[in-house]
Design a protein around this motif. Sequence first.
Motif, mmCIF file in Angstrom:
data_model
loop_
_atom_site.group_PDB
_atom_site.id
_atom_site.type_symbol
_atom_site.label_atom_id
_atom_site.label_comp_id
_atom_site.label_asym_id
_atom_site.label_seq_id
_atom_site.Cartn_x
_atom_site.Cartn_y
_atom_site.Cartn_z
ATOM 1 N N LYS A 107 0.824 -1.212 0.000
ATOM 2 C CA LYS A 107 0.000 0.000 0.000
ATOM 3 C C LYS A 107 0.859 1.263 0.000
ATOM 4 C CE LYS A 107 -0.629 -0.103 4.988
ATOM 5 N NZ LYS A 107 -1.563 -0.262 6.080
ATOM 6 N N LYS A 108 2.146 1.120 0.300
ATOM 7 C CA LYS A 108 3.063 2.265 0.288
ATOM 8 C C LYS A 108 3.693 2.500 -1.088
ATOM 9 C CE LYS A 108 4.236 1.895 5.156
ATOM 10 N NZ LYS A 108 5.315 1.733 6.134
ATOM 11 N N THR A 109 3.428 1.614 -2.042
ATOM 12 C CA THR A 109 3.973 1.764 -3.391
ATOM 13 C C THR A 109 3.252 2.902 -4.102
ATOM 14 O OG1 THR A 109 4.430 -0.611 -3.494
ATOM 15 C CG2 THR A 109 4.387 0.579 -5.591
ATOM 16 N N ASP A 110 4.023 3.759 -4.767
ATOM 17 C CA ASP A 110 3.439 4.871 -5.516
ATOM 18 C C ASP A 110 3.256 4.530 -6.994
ATOM 19 O OD1 ASP A 110 3.320 6.976 -3.430
ATOM 20 O OD2 ASP A 110 5.495 6.682 -3.411
ATOM 21 N N ILE A 111 4.246 3.853 -7.580
ATOM 22 C CA ILE A 111 4.213 3.566 -9.018
ATOM 23 C C ILE A 111 4.684 2.135 -9.268
ATOM 24 C CG2 ILE A 111 5.172 4.161 -11.285
ATOM 25 C CD1 ILE A 111 5.679 7.001 -10.196
ATOM 26 N N LEU A 112 3.948 1.434 -10.113
ATOM 27 C CA LEU A 112 4.387 0.130 -10.609
ATOM 28 C C LEU A 112 4.696 0.303 -12.088
ATOM 29 C CD1 LEU A 112 4.808 -2.958 -10.231
ATOM 30 C CD2 LEU A 112 2.451 -3.224 -11.033
ATOM 31 N N VAL A 113 5.924 -0.011 -12.482
ATOM 32 C CA VAL A 113 6.324 0.051 -13.884
ATOM 33 C C VAL A 113 6.240 -1.369 -14.429
ATOM 34 C CG1 VAL A 113 8.138 0.664 -15.517
ATOM 35 C CG2 VAL A 113 7.831 2.021 -13.426
ATOM 36 N N LYS A 144 2.452 -8.951 -9.265
ATOM 37 C CA LYS A 144 2.561 -7.574 -8.778
ATOM 38 C C LYS A 144 1.523 -6.679 -9.447
ATOM 39 C CE LYS A 144 7.523 -7.860 -7.898
ATOM 40 N NZ LYS A 144 8.846 -7.364 -8.310
ATOM 41 N N LEU A 145 1.226 -6.947 -10.710
ATOM 42 C CA LEU A 145 0.264 -6.123 -11.444
ATOM 43 C C LEU A 145 -1.123 -6.216 -10.823
ATOM 44 C CD1 LEU A 145 -0.585 -4.275 -13.736
ATOM 45 C CD2 LEU A 145 -0.765 -6.298 -15.207
ATOM 46 N N SER A 146 -1.596 -7.419 -10.569
ATOM 47 C CA SER A 146 -2.943 -7.553 -10.000
ATOM 48 C C SER A 146 -3.006 -6.962 -8.595
ATOM 49 C CB SER A 146 -3.405 -9.011 -10.009
ATOM 50 O OG SER A 146 -2.498 -9.829 -9.324
ATOM 51 N N LYS A 147 -1.940 -7.114 -7.830
ATOM 52 C CA LYS A 147 -1.922 -6.532 -6.485
ATOM 53 C C LYS A 147 -1.968 -5.009 -6.569
ATOM 54 C CE LYS A 147 0.222 -6.708 -1.993
ATOM 55 N NZ LYS A 147 1.193 -7.334 -1.116
ATOM 56 N N ALA A 148 -1.209 -4.433 -7.500
ATOM 57 C CA ALA A 148 -1.204 -2.977 -7.668
ATOM 58 C C ALA A 148 -2.582 -2.480 -8.093
ATOM 59 C CB ALA A 148 -0.147 -2.569 -8.688
ATOM 60 N N GLN A 149 -3.240 -3.224 -8.970
ATOM 61 C CA GLN A 149 -4.584 -2.844 -9.412
ATOM 62 C C GLN A 149 -5.554 -2.872 -8.235
ATOM 63 O OE1 GLN A 149 -4.783 -5.792 -12.539
ATOM 64 N NE2 GLN A 149 -4.535 -4.236 -14.142
ATOM 65 N N GLU A 150 -5.456 -3.897 -7.410
ATOM 66 C CA GLU A 150 -6.322 -4.006 -6.226
ATOM 67 C C GLU A 150 -6.116 -2.830 -5.278
ATOM 68 O OE1 GLU A 150 -5.596 -7.722 -4.231
ATOM 69 O OE2 GLU A 150 -6.019 -8.889 -6.043
ATOM 70 N N LEU A 151 -4.868 -2.378 -5.168
ATOM 71 C CA LEU A 151 -4.537 -1.303 -4.231
ATOM 72 C C LEU A 151 -4.697 0.093 -4.838
ATOM 73 C CD1 LEU A 151 -1.349 -2.900 -2.611
ATOM 74 C CD2 LEU A 151 -3.613 -2.658 -1.567
ATOM 75 N N GLY A 152 -5.024 0.168 -6.125
ATOM 76 C CA GLY A 152 -5.213 1.465 -6.775
ATOM 77 C C GLY A 152 -3.919 2.226 -7.009
ATOM 78 N N ILE A 153 -2.843 1.502 -7.201
ATOM 79 C CA ILE A 153 -1.525 2.109 -7.411
ATOM 80 C C ILE A 153 -1.381 2.538 -8.870
ATOM 81 C CG2 ILE A 153 0.949 1.527 -7.487
ATOM 82 C CD1 ILE A 153 0.307 -0.269 -4.987
#
Length: 110
Positions: free
Chosen positions: A72-78, A86-95
């Motif tokens: 949840k502390k991630t700002d950007i996923l490249v 990692k992509l699906s987790k970032a999508q879930e967290l709104g990153i």
Amino acid sequence: MRDGSKIKRNYEVDKEKREEDKARLELAKENIIENILENKSIVFTGDTLKSRVEMSELAIKYGGIVKSSVSKKTDILVVGENPGGKLSKAQELGIEILSEDEFLKLINRS
């Protein structure tokens, strides 16, 4: 015996490479170009045209903080080709999710 010495040599080469990569990233911290990514937590996933070390080096040179996992502390996923979980987790967290090209355009705006 030959197999054992080959494995040992491969390990030593890998260790040297990791140490070189670590030194490159430390040097990047000392040579910040501009704080476009000031203190933003950045994670990379998938296959990119540039190596992971090169991408991390760029992020650091522009003020980012590179992490290995999404939280949840991630700002950007490249995201590169064939991204993992990692992509699906970032999508879930709104990153914020950027392609490699979008990331490179972002830092090259300076």
